[in-house]
Design an enzyme around this catalytic site. Structure first.
Site, PDB file in Angstrom:
ATOM      1  N   GLY A 314       1.076  -1.717  -0.315  1.00 31.75           N
ATOM      2  CA  GLY A 314       0.132   0.453  -0.473  1.00 31.75           C
ATOM      3  C   GLY A 314       0.796   0.860   0.001  1.00 31.75           C
ATOM      4  CD  GLU A 315       4.154   2.701   3.198  1.00 34.90           C
ATOM      5  OE1 GLU A 315       4.806   3.265   2.607  1.00 34.90           O
ATOM      6  OE2 GLU A 315       4.183   1.902   4.428  1.00 34.90           O
ATOM      7  N   GLY A 316       1.306   3.575  -1.815  1.00 37.66           N
ATOM      8  CA  GLY A 316       1.229   4.131  -3.248  1.00 37.66           C
ATOM      9  C   GLY A 316       2.522   3.791  -3.321  1.00 37.66           C
TER      10      GLY A 316
END
Length: 351
Positions: A314-316
């Site tokens: 996640g997080e980008g």
């Protein structure tokens, strides 16, 4: 406000011009494969052929906790979310390092982290509430909160585009967030939970069973809202997911390309496409997560991931790993010589 307009497609005439230019570059036609398709997409989004290099790629990490974490669906406690926000601000998290390599900058937005005070006024500017409700037994949000979260995402997209962002990436951070994301994907694609539930942060078999049960309960609670994307966000989504949906939809409204990240962002994107039909034409899937529901969401969105690196953070992070490939696609179309420019009379292999 949820009155998103239908989104027009990127410029078809420019896409045709970009494809024609690709065919004149000093290479066999189609020999750069997917890079050619990506370059045409960027040109069409920008309305310019050749396309311009990205000068302000921007990652926005939407953070929020989820009450369903109390059901034992995550391998980590909710306190981790706030701790990670501090790491994002300090520049030491994975997204910070990978974004720097890819030539992007990072912004963090506390939408629903379960802390009394945001890390800073700027990070907490659009905070909706402390944690979203436990979707297995209660609604994630009130009607007012889901609208506030959607509007927060819209405003963040507007702020970034107005500040010059020419490519946007949504990232996520929140303990328990893969449970509402998987629930939304299952609801929007009519999928069975056992077919789409993954391990999230790395839960064991017992945790997977608890997660599956929570998703089943949430799906049962949301059955009356099956055709209502806002209703689904309220019942079985969350404030951070709703904000991401508003962000992805508004970026398309503002004719700004988006690289989608993994499971949670793609769940929000599924909702965003319902809110603003046609928005998906302005998105590319940065990567394919190891989460089963992510592949289901991408198939429904008809998006082919740029990379598949077995990532699930996640997080980008998956999207920023794909960004250099997108930059390479743009550079090839914009800067490679054509046959005429190079003084070559025929394409390689032609007589």
């Amino acid at each position: 406000m949820t009155d998103f307009p239908t989104v027009p497609a990127p410029d078809a005439a420019v896409a045709a011009a970009a494809r024609a230019r690709q065919d004149r570059l000093i290479k066999p036609q189609g020999s750069l494969g997917r890079l050619e398709d990506l370059s045409v997409w960027v040109a069409a989004c920008q309305g310019a052929c050749p396309p311009r290099p990205f000068t302000r790629a921007r990652v926005v990490v939407f953070a929020g906790d989820h009450g369903v974490a109390a059901a034992g669906v995550s391998a980590y406690p909710t306190e981790v979310t706030a701790q990670m926000l501090a790491n994002f601000e300090a520049g030491g998290a994975a997204i910070n390092l990978l974004a720097e390599v890819a030539g992007a900058t990072v912004r963090v937005a506390d939408i629903a982290v379960d802390v009394a005070e945001p890390l800073s006024p700027s990070i907490g500017k659009h905070k909706v509430r402390r944690g979203s409700g436990n979707i297995a037994v209660e609604d994630a949000l009130s009607a007012e909160e889901v609208h506030a979260a959607l509007q927060a995402g819209r405003q963040i997209a507007d702020d970034e585009v107005d500040a010059g962002a020419d490519l946007l990436i949504a990232g996520d951070m929140g303990i328990g967030n893969t449970t509402p994301a998987t629930t939304l994907i299952a609801a929007l694609t009519d999928s069975e939970p056992v077919a789409v539930v993954g391990r999230g942060t790395g839960v064991d078999d017992a945790g997977w069973a608890r997660k599956t049960a929570a998703i089943r309960d949430a799906l049962y609670r949301s059955r009356t809202a099956a055709g209502d994307p806002v209703g689904l966000l309220r019942i079985c989504g969350g404030a951070d997911v709703a904000a991401m949906a508003g962000f992805c939809a508004q970026a398309a409204v503002r004719r700004t390309p988006v690289l989608l990240d993994g499971l949670v962002v793609s769940a929000a994107a599924l909702v965003a496409e319902r809110l603003a039909p046609g928005a998906r034409q302005w998105w590319q899937a940065g990567h394919r997560s190891t989460e089963p529901a992510h592949a289901v969401a991408l198939q429904r969105l008809d998006l082919e991931p740029i990379v598949d690196m077995r990532m699930r953070l996640g997080e980008g992070t998956g999207a920023v790993v794909a960004l250099p490939i997108l930059r390479a696609a743009v550079a090839a179309l914009a800067s490679m010589a054509t046959f005429d420019e190079a003084g070559i009379r025929s394409a390689p292999g032609e007589q």
